[in-house]
Scaffold this active site. Sequence first.
Site, PDB file in Angstrom:
ATOM      1  N   GLU A 414       0.914  -1.217   0.009  1.00 25.93           N
ATOM      2  CA  GLU A 414      -0.105  -0.049   0.034  1.00 25.93           C
ATOM      3  C   GLU A 414       0.804   1.289  -0.112  1.00 25.93           C
ATOM      4  OE1 GLU A 414      -3.081   0.015   2.716  1.00 25.93           O
ATOM      5  OE2 GLU A 414      -4.135  -1.713   1.725  1.00 25.93           O
ATOM      6  N   TYR A 469     -11.605  -2.386   0.752  1.00 26.28           N
ATOM      7  CA  TYR A 469     -12.239  -2.440   2.051  1.00 26.28           C
ATOM      8  C   TYR A 469     -13.794  -1.931   1.910  1.00 26.28           C
ATOM      9  CZ  TYR A 469      -8.618  -4.528   4.482  1.00 26.28           C
ATOM     10  OH  TYR A 469      -7.368  -5.171   4.928  1.00 26.28           O
ATOM     11  N   GLU A 505      -6.108  -8.326   0.222  1.00 20.03           N
ATOM     12  CA  GLU A 505      -6.712  -7.828   1.418  1.00 20.03           C
ATOM     13  C   GLU A 505      -8.270  -7.776   1.285  1.00 20.03           C
ATOM     14  OE1 GLU A 505      -4.916  -5.104   3.900  1.00 20.03           O
ATOM     15  OE2 GLU A 505      -2.889  -5.691   3.588  1.00 20.03           O
TER      16      GLU A 505
HETATM   17  C1  BDP Z   1      -4.597  -2.342   5.048  1.00 20.69           C
HETATM   18  C2  BDP Z   1      -3.256  -2.555   5.469  1.00 20.69           C
HETATM   19  C3  BDP Z   1      -3.189  -3.489   6.688  1.00 20.69           C
HETATM   20  C4  BDP Z   1      -4.136  -3.133   7.764  1.00 20.69           C
HETATM   21  C5  BDP Z   1      -5.655  -3.209   7.232  1.00 20.69           C
HETATM   22  C6  BDP Z   1      -6.663  -2.946   8.017  1.00 20.69           C
HETATM   23  O1  BDP Z   1      -2.417  -3.124   4.446  1.00 20.69           O
HETATM   24  O2  BDP Z   1      -1.824  -3.489   7.128  1.00 20.69           O
HETATM   25  O3  BDP Z   1      -3.931  -3.963   8.966  1.00 20.69           O
HETATM   26  O4  BDP Z   1      -5.720  -2.261   6.005  1.00 20.69           O
HETATM   27  O5  BDP Z   1      -6.930  -1.641   7.908  1.00 20.69           O
HETATM   28  O6  BDP Z   1      -4.637  -0.942   4.564  1.00 20.69           O
HETATM   29  O7  BDP Z   1      -7.322  -3.633   8.960  1.00 20.69           O
END
Ligand code: BDP
Length: 600
Positions: A414, A469, A505
């Site tokens: 990121e 997300y 992620e």
């Molecule tokens: C992402 C990151 C990760 C965070 C995750 C989060 O890569 O390290 O822990 O978000 O917000 O941006 O849980």
Amino acid sequence: MLKPRAGTTRDLIDLDGLWAFALSDDAPAEPWMSSLPTSVEMPVPASYNDVLADQRVHDHVGWVWYQRTVFVPRGWDGARIVLRVEAATHEGVVYVDDTEVVRHVGGYLPFEADITDRVTAGEEVRITIGVNNELTNETIPPGAVTTGPDGVRRQMYRHDFYNYAGLARSVRLYTTPTVFVRDITVVTDVDALTGIVDVVVDAQGGEPADIVPRLTLTDAAGDVVATADETAARLEVANARLWQPGDGYLHTLRVELFDGDTVVDRYDLPVGIRSVRVEGQRFLINGEPFYFRGFGKHEDSAVRGKGHDDALMVHDFALMKWMGANSFRTAHYPYDEAVLDYADRHGIVVIDETPAVGLNLGLGGGVHGGGGQLSFTPEMFNDRTRDAHAQSIRELIARDKNHPSVVMWCLLNEPDATEDGSRPYFQPLVDLARELDPSRPLTYANEFRASFDNDRVVDLFDVICLNRYYGWYQNTGDLVTAAARLEEELRGWARTYDKPILMTEYGTDTVAGLHSVLVQPWSEEYQRDFLDAYHAVFDKIDAVVGEQIWNFADFQTSAGIIRVDGNKKGVFTRDRRPKASAHALRARWTAAEATGSETS
Ligand code: BDP
């Protein structure tokens, strides 16, 4: 860089156990000159932060000191003696008795010193290791130390995991002969039914004319399948049994150095014969499309922090197997090499990541700090940051290049990929990684602000890895809109680039035991439904070659108002109990495993 191994020509002692320990504030100015005046004992391997019930130790910024004595075995006379620290987070300095023998910056990769001239076989020696946890703009990962009105120094950092520090991996003493195998590089490939093993041996210490190398490749049954008498050779194995996801079949490459009839050194390296390629929107292992099912993980557990622990490691792999996972990413730093050895033996596929996390001032919100500023500037992440980053890439590839489980290098997590400055920062690092290892694809994990229409660097890489997300940080609680946005974005990437897309992620913070009949973020049902919604989208898009959920288990972070005793996005709790989503995922992944459906 070869992992130390005991063998017919080499010895190995782990210096694990309790070491004397002191914060720099409580230690003399030159703590290596005599016995540390402390009664505190600290286990190695372990991060020191959570072991004692002591806020000063937990929050300490700066140097700490570890010390112990060791008897150098009597039989080691005449051998080359090496002291190796598997990791000192983030800077380490080692003294043998009164003398500094090595200093190293970078918290997650090993370093070592030849201490032959400093020690005597059969005698006791004092080993003192200083470890500094400070992060600056010019370290990887970056951070900044501030001093408050109370005069206390505090470490700020932009990564979402606790800045655990200390000696979280083993410290080792080992021998080699004075003429020895310094390094071996193995690159494998597959041509129809033939396994190809290209070997380069770096032998040191003798006149090349005197030393005759011998390479012997055996299969798991111990039968010799190929030999050569060169330091650089191509070994070919007809009808080779390959290393496969789910089947960690290993050959052994024995490298021997002969002086006449005498074997002066011997090193046995496990070798998995396999090929990795990216073709269009497919990720191929042994020519077959591979679909990644698994997690972004952390090295993290109660009390020991990032301390390596075999029981926890085997348990984590067992849970991944129980779920039908076939892969993970070493977010956000290289893990203990024992983890890769285990993955090699058990056929688990690994994306191996550098510690370059937090190179992004554009990300808003409390998790990462900052918001809206430029990252790649002379004042922030500059040429010296890039030098440190390049060093971490060199050391990562040097340590992990021979692991068949490692199928791809992830150079950053990121970073801000929307800035003009990102490309000049990235380009030399990509070039370096390709030069050091032309055999593996490269990637970086992309954050949501750099999409298919404004990411400035993704074309430099082979695989598009996305961290998203929708439904959590954006569209919180609205999985319908989240799924629609996700689908629209993935289709955009698939349309714009002829490259595979891997979700590295996606996930929601979830409080174990919080249940709801409503659509309720933080509940176990919401995590399950969120993952279901994402999976329904992945299943519609051909270019998606994998799903790695954030995160395998809950993990500790710095204190913050959106973290309650850490990040709760685990599918397991920090003590590895399954949340509801673990069972749902298990159903999806074991079904995929059973049908052998590796593509979506
Ligand atoms: C992402 C990151 C990760 C965070 C995750 C989060 O890569 O390290 O822990 O978000 O917000 O941006 O849980």
